[in-house]
Design a protein around this motif. Structure first.
Motif, PDB file in Angstrom:
ATOM      1  N   ILE A  75       0.839  -1.208   0.000  1.00  0.00           N
ATOM      2  CA  ILE A  75       0.000   0.000   0.000  1.00  0.00           C
ATOM      3  C   ILE A  75       0.872   1.256   0.000  1.00  0.00           C
ATOM      4  CG2 ILE A  75      -1.631   1.369   1.372  1.00  0.00           C
ATOM      5  CD1 ILE A  75      -2.885  -1.361   2.213  1.00  0.00           C
ATOM      6  N   LEU A  76       1.932   1.256   0.812  1.00  0.00           N
ATOM      7  CA  LEU A  76       2.838   2.410   0.840  1.00  0.00           C
ATOM      8  C   LEU A  76       3.477   2.639  -0.526  1.00  0.00           C
ATOM      9  CD1 LEU A  76       4.589   1.895   4.300  1.00  0.00           C
ATOM     10  CD2 LEU A  76       2.948   3.689   3.691  1.00  0.00           C
ATOM     11  N   GLN A  78       2.206   1.685  -3.480  1.00  0.00           N
ATOM     12  CA  GLN A  78       1.156   2.133  -4.404  1.00  0.00           C
ATOM     13  C   GLN A  78       0.856   3.622  -4.230  1.00  0.00           C
ATOM     14  OE1 GLN A  78      -2.267  -0.328  -3.720  1.00  0.00           O
ATOM     15  NE2 GLN A  78      -1.184  -2.215  -4.266  1.00  0.00           N
ATOM     16  N   GLN A  79       0.926   4.090  -2.986  1.00  0.00           N
ATOM     17  CA  GLN A  79       0.624   5.494  -2.685  1.00  0.00           C
ATOM     18  C   GLN A  79       1.881   6.380  -2.746  1.00  0.00           C
ATOM     19  OE1 GLN A  79      -2.554   6.607  -2.163  1.00  0.00           O
ATOM     20  NE2 GLN A  79      -3.196   4.526  -2.629  1.00  0.00           N
ATOM     21  N   HIS A  80       3.008   5.791  -3.169  1.00  0.00           N
ATOM     22  CA  HIS A  80       4.285   6.517  -3.266  1.00  0.00           C
ATOM     23  C   HIS A  80       4.673   7.155  -1.936  1.00  0.00           C
ATOM     24  CE1 HIS A  80       3.917   5.834  -7.543  1.00  0.00           C
ATOM     25  NE2 HIS A  80       2.712   6.386  -7.512  1.00  0.00           N
ATOM     26  N   LEU A  81       4.515   6.381  -0.868  1.00  0.00           N
ATOM     27  CA  LEU A  81       4.824   6.879   0.469  1.00  0.00           C
ATOM     28  C   LEU A  81       6.068   6.234   1.080  1.00  0.00           C
ATOM     29  CD1 LEU A  81       1.198   7.018   1.912  1.00  0.00           C
ATOM     30  CD2 LEU A  81       2.614   8.939   1.166  1.00  0.00           C
TER      31      LEU A  81
END
Length: 117
Positions: A75-76, A78-81
């Motif tokens: 998820i991180l 995918q969200q570029h975090l």
């Protein structure tokens, strides 16, 4: 199981009180010939040494923490975090309980601060 989380948070994951409580929960499972035990709480991996001692050798213990960590990473990403600089992070942990217990769990390797609501 009721009482397990509280004992872990009190720093009593390896004590006799925990051993007795785990025996109460595990004995019916062992009697029913359990094959797998799924650890469904973030507190339960701290019980692994005692679980390995109390359960028959054939019982497989499945820790959901690794799957949760992989999904969190996905998820991180995918969200570029994620950290694009690849710099070494500093880790700061917050606890709404006794920070001494958290420091003990983290082997005093990280900073722990009290979280006030």
């Amino acid at each position: 199981g009721e009482g397990i989380v509280q004992l872990v948070e009190e720093g009593k994951a390896t004590g006799e009180e925990m051993r007795q409580l785990l025996k109460e929960y595990l004995e019916p499972m062992i009697a029913a010939n359990v094959d797998y035990l799924v650890l469904g709480c973030t507190h339960y991996p701290y019980l692994m040494p005692m679980l390995l001692e109390l359960l028959p050798r054939h019982v497989k213990i499945i820790d959901s923490g690794e799957a949760v960590a992989r999904q969190t990473k996905s998820i991180l990403e995918q969200q570029h975090l994620t950290n694009p600089l690849k710099t070494k992070p500093s880790n700061l942990f917050y606890s709404n309980g006794d920070i001494k217990v958290m420091q003990q769990i983290l082997a005093n390797q990280f900073t722990v601060k009290k979280l006030h609501f």
